[in-house]
Design an enzyme around this catalytic site. Structure first.
Site, short mmCIF file in Angstrom:
data_model
loop_
_atom_site.label_atom_id
_atom_site.label_comp_id
_atom_site.label_asym_id
_atom_site.label_seq_id
_atom_site.Cartn_x
_atom_site.Cartn_y
_atom_site.Cartn_z
CE LYS A 124 8.45 -12.47 -2.67
NZ LYS A 124 8.06 -11.07 -2.44
NE ARG B 198 -0.26 -6.28 -7.26
CZ ARG B 198 0.42 -5.22 -6.85
NH1 ARG B 198 0.35 -4.08 -7.52
NH2 ARG B 198 1.18 -5.28 -5.77
#
Length: 483
Positions: free
Chosen positions: A262, A337
């Protein structure tokens, strides 16, 4: 929580009291003005005539606070206005150094609880790690006593239990990774279970490997810390549901993005909040167990950090999940996920009536509806989705349903595996939901993407700044109604 809520049949003559007045009030009821001199009554009447919503009278030995309810489009919005009023009232109480406040409701039922809720949620303060006492600006408010014929000790205790769940969720989200790795998070769950009264079992790395939870293990590959998988179970005597309801929470205790690193600042610097879904699960279980709600509920939390070290998961890798499905990992920052999918597949063993998962999953959801609401989607029937939305409106943790149309499955097709872990730039929140849907066969399921409201970078009324505990009150309201 340090703030105590109590119920009383009446309030003493000399006590700081907040009176909730009906909308449009211009004259004080006798109940709210018994000890006021004429000059003070005239002052309050003049302020009410000027449409002031909060009027304060200093009686020197105590204070009177007059909070005017507002006419809104729906009763739920009226209660939210009172929560907002509680936030404003708290600032005045802090300035006046009020330690105990009585709340007397002179409007329809429910107003006292809403005002108290806004006050209590505003009063929350993360203890933090400061050593200089002068730098800590703690609220002086220690006790709220609610008065009124529409109340009972049980109703007030119920609110106290909900607030305990929200406070716990906020505390966990606000704790930094240096104090809350996956193992430490599991210990927090154990402590919560001991205090509230639900069972906790923590699976360590060896047991996770034995279960072949490929998603959780893959995300954990780059971390120096082992993962955990926590099973929490609240099963009271006399539970009204034969099949349990299962809550699943994303427990990424810190997310660097892995090798798909990130950017920082503005992305990685607040990623301690990426276990917000896990905080919801333990917050709800704490509230249910504290209030002895007769429902059998199970909580599942896969937990790890996501790091780029050592043999970290790499873009292009193919992994095998707990369910046996294979996933081509296109982006290691779509890790939530992966660990949720293992937990959702594991949930099937409980033959659940309903499974609900919570996750700070996608920036797409946050961009779509901001911090004002929660994105939800699922395979549960329309009655369940309606009841959830109704609970969201009642608690002002509002829900926006996104579709799960078959066409969205095309977004996660892979040429070399059963699916990819990343969809297109468009409909990112939906393709993430579509990914999770593949692991929910055999039961009804709802997914909540709380990426927008779970952690706030600026204060927002009673939700405050930092961890909000969003979705705890919504879920509790929904589950209590089912019980």
């Amino acid at each position: 929580m340090s703030l105590t809520l109590a119920y009383a049949a009446d309030f003493p003559a000399i006590a700081s009291t907040a009176f909730i007045l009906p909308a449009g009030t211009t004259e004080l009821p006798v109940t709210a003005a018994a000890d006021l001199p004429e000059a003070a009554r005239n002052y309050v009447a003049a302020q009410l005539a000027a449409d002031e919503k909060l009027v304060v009278v200093n009686q020197y030995s105590h204070h009177h606070y007059y909070v005017v309810a507002e006419d809104k489009k729906t009763p739920a919005l009226g209660l939210e206005a009172l929560r907002q009023a509680g936030h404003k009232l708290h600032a005045q109480l802090k300035a006046d150094k009020v330690e105990e406040l009585f709340i007397c409701n002179l409007t329809p039922a429910g107003a006292s609880l809403a005002l108290a809720e806004g006050l209590a949620l505003t009063a929350y303060q993360f203890a933090g790690y400061k050593t200089d006492e002068k730098s800590q600006k703690a609220s002086t408010l220690q006790r709220l006593t609610l008065v009124g014929p529409d109340l009972s000790a049980e109703k007030v205790a119920d609110l106290q239990g909900i607030l305990q769940g929200v406070y716990l969720a906020r505390d966990l989200v606000n704790m930094p990774y240096s104090h809350l790795n996956a193992t430490q998070l599991a210990r927090q769950f154990e402590q919560a279970g001991e205090q509230a009264g639900f069972a906790v079992e923590v699976l360590d790395l060896v047991r996770i490997e034995a279960l072949r939870m490929g998603g959780l293990l893959a995300v954990n590959q780059g971390s120096p810390e082992p993962p955990t998988f926590t099973i929490m179970e609240y099963k009271p005597d006399g539970a009204t549901n034969q099949q349990p309801i299962v809550l699943v929470g994303k427990g990424v205790v810190f997310d660097t993005g892995g090798l798909s690193l990130k950017p920082t600042p503005n992305s990685m610097d607040m990623m301690k909040c990426d276990m917000g879904g896990a905080a919801v699960v333990v917050g709800v279980l704490t509230a249910l167990a504290t209030n002895k709600v007769p429902l059998h509920v199970i909580g599942l939390v896969p937990a790890t950090d996501n790091r780029p070290g050592g043999p970290a998961l790499a873009p292009g890798d193919v992994i095998t999940m707990y369910s046996g499905l294979t996933v081509e990992v296109l982006n290691t920052d779509a890790e939530g996920r992966l660990i949720l999918a293992d937990a959702l597949a594991f949930a099937k063993k409980y033959d659940p009536a309903l499974v609900m998962d919570y996750a700070t999953l996608t920036g797409s959801a946050a961009r779509a509806i901001g911090i004002e609401g929660i994105v939800y989607m699922g395979t549960a029937d329309e009655d369940v989705m309606h009841d959830l939305k109704k609970a969201g409106n009642a608690t002002h943790e509002r829900l926006v349903e996104f579709p799960l149309w078959d066409e969205y499955a095309d977004h996660i097709k892979s040429p070399i595996a059963d699916m990819t872990n990343l969809g297109k730039a468009e409909a990112g929140a939906i393709s993430a939901g579509k990914f999770l849907e593949r692991y929910t066969e055999g039961y009804d399921w709802v997914h909540f993407d709380i990426a927008g409201p779970a952690f706030l970078t600026a204060p927002d009324s009673y939700r405050g700044k930092g961890g909000t505990g969003t979705a705890v009150r919504l879920t509790y309201e929904f589950l209590k109604n089912k019980a």
